[in-house]
Design a protein around this motif. Sequence first.
Motif, PDB file in Angstrom:
ATOM      1  N   TYR A  25       6.575  13.765  18.530  1.00  0.00           N
ATOM      2  CA  TYR A  25       7.774  13.598  18.129  1.00  0.00           C
ATOM      3  C   TYR A  25       9.009  13.115  19.101  1.00  0.00           C
ATOM      4  N   LEU A  30      11.447   9.449  18.226  1.00  0.00           N
ATOM      5  CA  LEU A  30      11.287   9.844  16.821  1.00  0.00           C
ATOM      6  C   LEU A  30      11.724  10.861  16.099  1.00  0.00           C
ATOM      7  N   LYS A  59       4.347   9.270   7.024  1.00  0.00           N
ATOM      8  CA  LYS A  59       3.292   9.962   7.816  1.00  0.00           C
ATOM      9  C   LYS A  59       2.010  10.097   6.231  1.00  0.00           C
ATOM     10  N   LEU A  65       3.600   5.764  13.224  1.00  0.00           N
ATOM     11  CA  LEU A  65       4.340   6.399  14.110  1.00  0.00           C
ATOM     12  C   LEU A  65       5.783   5.316  13.942  1.00  0.00           C
TER      13      LEU A  65
END
Length: 256
Positions: A25, A30, A59, A65
């Motif tokens: 991530y 993210l 998710k 994503l």
Amino acid sequence: MDKDYMTIGELAKKMKTTVRTLQFYDQKGLLIPSMQSDGKRRLYTYQDMVQLHQIQSLKSLGFSLDEIKNQLEVLDTPEKVEKALSHQALLIQEKIQQLTKTLSDIKTLKEEVIQMQSVNFKTYADIIVNLQMNNENYWVIKYFDEQTLDYLRRRFNKDSGLSFIEKFTQISQKVLELKNQGVDPLDERVQVLAKQFWQMVEEFTNGDMSMLPQLMKFNELDDQHEWAQQQNQVNAYLQPALGLYFQKAGIQLGDE
């Protein structure tokens, strides 16, 4: 280390995920750690933890994503937190509705499979398509023979099928209203509906009257579905009106 910061391992444990996932991530931009220690270790805040919860929730709803990244906001004010949580709650509610519909369809298909007492995947597929169309009368399919079903697959797509069902339902409801009002079947108003009804039959068969015997079998349905009972009433009530309409229009159906 300040107690308000968590290492990547601590955050992973709290949120039941993995260090590798959090590293990924970070690479994707993210969920970027709020700071790094002198030893270059990733350090996260409780705000990061809330944002991770958002990511996990979205998710689980099937978002990619990239889609999640576009939906995340900087949670730096109570208003933004409230907005983010409201949006998250709305998405979850929509997902619940979708899953509830899917579960209902699965249970319905299971019941139809049990009733059919045979394995016929083409008919199963037809039922699934009609369930997806929210056609409450999906169950009628199992009363058609294979030749008629093949014809229907060629004759109608989703849009034309839904349009036909809607028009047919409207005509049937108008017929029942006149019946319940005690209007004579030979009344001019019933004659108008009888003509429309027959035009729907012609549209359904595309003018192929050899299909009539198969359609006539629906008059003999001993089914507990409300639609079957109502349609039997419609057919019986319209019979005199159709007879008069055929006579005036010069329509001959032979022995049928």
